[in-house]
Scaffold this motif. Structure first.
Motif, PDB file in Angstrom:
ATOM      1  N   LEU A  56      -1.173  -4.843   4.746  1.00 47.75           N
ATOM      2  CA  LEU A  56      -1.761  -4.756   3.410  1.00 47.75           C
ATOM      3  C   LEU A  56      -3.278  -4.929   3.447  1.00 47.75           C
ATOM      4  O   LEU A  56      -4.022  -4.240   2.735  1.00 47.75           O
TER       5      LEU A  56
ATOM      6  N   LEU B  19      -4.956  -1.756   4.646  1.00 51.21           N
ATOM      7  CA  LEU B  19      -4.882  -0.707   3.625  1.00 51.21           C
ATOM      8  C   LEU B  19      -5.821  -1.004   2.460  1.00 51.21           C
ATOM      9  O   LEU B  19      -6.528  -0.119   1.969  1.00 51.21           O
ATOM     10  N   ASP B  20      -5.838  -2.254   2.030  1.00 51.89           N
ATOM     11  CA  ASP B  20      -6.732  -2.622   0.930  1.00 51.89           C
ATOM     12  C   ASP B  20      -8.191  -2.469   1.352  1.00 51.89           C
ATOM     13  O   ASP B  20      -9.053  -2.127   0.534  1.00 51.89           O
TER      14      ASP B  20
ATOM     15  N   ARG C 154      -9.297   1.102   0.756  1.00 53.46           N
ATOM     16  CA  ARG C 154      -9.650   1.338  -0.655  1.00 53.46           C
ATOM     17  C   ARG C 154     -11.024   0.766  -0.986  1.00 53.46           C
ATOM     18  O   ARG C 154     -11.832   1.401  -1.653  1.00 53.46           O
TER      19      ARG C 154
ATOM     20  N   MET D 173       1.335   5.342   4.050  1.00 47.09           N
ATOM     21  CA  MET D 173       0.680   4.452   3.084  1.00 47.09           C
ATOM     22  C   MET D 173      -0.839   4.603   3.147  1.00 47.09           C
ATOM     23  O   MET D 173      -1.523   4.620   2.121  1.00 47.09           O
TER      24      MET D 173
ATOM     25  N   TYR E 130      -2.209   7.604   1.364  1.00 46.96           N
ATOM     26  CA  TYR E 130      -2.280   7.349  -0.075  1.00 46.96           C
ATOM     27  C   TYR E 130      -3.468   6.431  -0.415  1.00 46.96           C
ATOM     28  O   TYR E 130      -4.154   6.627  -1.428  1.00 46.96           O
ATOM     29  N   ALA E 131      -3.745   5.464   0.460  1.00 44.14           N
ATOM     30  CA  ALA E 131      -4.860   4.535   0.202  1.00 44.14           C
ATOM     31  C   ALA E 131      -6.213   5.221   0.328  1.00 44.14           C
ATOM     32  O   ALA E 131      -7.230   4.665  -0.088  1.00 44.14           O
TER      33      ALA E 131
ATOM     34  N   ALA F  32       0.043  13.059  -1.712  1.00 38.63           N
ATOM     35  CA  ALA F  32      -1.208  12.473  -2.198  1.00 38.63           C
ATOM     36  C   ALA F  32      -2.141  13.545  -2.777  1.00 38.63           C
ATOM     37  O   ALA F  32      -3.323  13.297  -2.989  1.00 38.63           O
TER      38      ALA F  32
ATOM     39  N   LEU G 158       0.307  11.524  -6.992  1.00 39.46           N
ATOM     40  CA  LEU G 158      -0.768  10.551  -7.107  1.00 39.46           C
ATOM     41  C   LEU G 158      -0.802   9.906  -8.497  1.00 39.46           C
ATOM     42  O   LEU G 158      -1.041   8.701  -8.628  1.00 39.46           O
TER      43      LEU G 158
ATOM     44  N   TYR H 269       3.952   0.478  -1.359  1.00 40.68           N
ATOM     45  CA  TYR H 269       2.587  -0.031  -1.153  1.00 40.68           C
ATOM     46  C   TYR H 269       1.848  -0.146  -2.489  1.00 40.68           C
ATOM     47  O   TYR H 269       1.099  -1.098  -2.725  1.00 40.68           O
TER      48      TYR H 269
END
Lengths: 265, 265
Positions: A178, A181-182, A185, A220, A223-224, A249, B178, B223
């Protein structure tokens, strides 16, 4: 998605043997297989860990020369040593390359970022500094700020900076997936125009079913907001994950790449 | 992750036949297979589309009665008709149930939300209102606000509200995946404590490789913060996606569920 193919890495014993014996045919075969599987860059890491810096520079020159004679796919020149990076880049004679890598440390930035400025190529920059591997999202931002300052100093456009937000195993700390991934972003938000890149396979270290876990993590990450991945494109799970995630995505207009890949698989 | 097993749905012809012939053994078998595969709720939708409202209420009573005699797994009472929902809930005699579903429309909320208040069960609420299927993230928020106001009016705690942010096919508009995922994030942010739920399979409508696409979309959704999914847990790709995504999103402490599932598969 930009796919950087990871297999030409001297930490793998088969590749080490290819490099030490200057086995051009096997090196090319490994590169071509990855290019055919969809690689946008072929990573070239010749650090066998046994020779001198001069040996590694010579190996890099040989590998780059051998590959580019028969292959148009761009190369990712991969070394922690700026002298080895420059040896590879000089041999490329200006042909499309990725510089892999620098990090948020004064010494590395002062040597590698000028190469990115001089050659005009994108550069991978690890989101870590003097403190070693970062544990939190915030720990990754400080090094990124240093990287951005250095890129401005050496005239490297932010679009050419590929931040690697670093993947640690979830088996030792379940929050690490996590966090990585964060961080993708947050980096995309804080440094508009910049790119992100990950080598995903570390995430599954110590767990069973690694291929599928790596593919799920890549899904994932796309998508991030992930822009590039350092993967083995000859593993169907990985390229499948890329094509599916692009569709989902919204990065594959009219689903064309997905449908074509599905037909050809 | 809360898994709501979708197979007992009268829109499937085999299930329609089971319901019309009151085939208790087959109904139970279908439920048990899904429970064994990891379902937290067994969805029960008896709307064959051919009978009267009374017929459907009677079918719901029969199905709930038949299932709960031999099965402890909670049921998801599924109908667009509040009278059918109440028929099922009454037959449950207070045993753990999910109410599936209401939506951001006055009429539906006024009939269904009081049931959620009276029985104290969680309720699925579709993020759509009078305007039909929403196209943007913002289109989903207005209906959610109506739903929250209604939940407050009828004493339903926000923790019992499961917003379904609705999945549309990416084959007709590649941005829809999305949009659904971003809606999950926004709903969780705007309505703290609330839950989210998706029936994922719509996303792949019109494309090849649907199972794998659905699994990848579920991976991204977990996620993004998804709490529950309406899926077929007997499809290994789907439960595999759940277990992997839980590990990677930090929702599986010490990776225990994942490692156990891996051993047992």
């Amino acid at each position: 998605m930009i796919v950087i193919a990871e297999k030409i890495n001297a930490s793998r014993s088969a590749v080490k043997a290819i490099i030490e014996s200057r086995d051009t045919a096997s090196l090319l075969e490994l590169a071509k297989k990855q290019a055919d599987a969809g690689a946008n860059y072929i990573d070239v890491n010749v650090g066998t860990g046994t020779g001198t810096r001069e040996d590694e520079m010579e190996s890099m020159r040989w590998a780059v020369d051998a590959l580019q004679k028969d292959l148009d796919t761009p190369l990712s020149i991969d070394s922690g040593d700026p002298a080895v990076l420059e040896a590879g880049l000089a041999m490329r004679d200006g042909r499309p390359s990725l510089i892999n890598s620098t990090k948020g440390e004064e010494e590395s930035l002062e040597e590698v970022m000028p190469l990115a400025g001089k050659y005009g190529f994108p550069v991978v920059a690890l989101a870590m500094g003097e403190g070693g591997l970062p544990k939190t999202v915030e720990d990754r931002i400080g090094p990124c700020e240093k990287i951005v300052a250095s890129s401005e100093k050496y005239g490297v456009p932010i679009e050419n900076v590929f931040f690697d937000t670093l993947v640690l195993p979830v088996s030792t700390d379940v929050k690490q997936g996590l966090i990585t991934l964060d961080a993708i972003r947050l980096v995309k938000e804080k440094f508009p125009g910049s790119k992100t890149v990950l080598g995903v396979s570390n995430v599954s270290y110590g767990l069973p079913g690694r291929k599928e876990l790596n593919a799920a993590f890549l899904t994932m990450a796309i998508y991030a907001g992930l822009d590039a991945a350092i993967i083995d494109p000859t593993v169907p799970e990985m390229m499948g994950a890329v094509r599916r995630a692009e569709v989902l995505a919204g990065k594959d207009r009219h689903c064309r790449r997905y449908v074509r890949a599905f037909r050809n698989k």
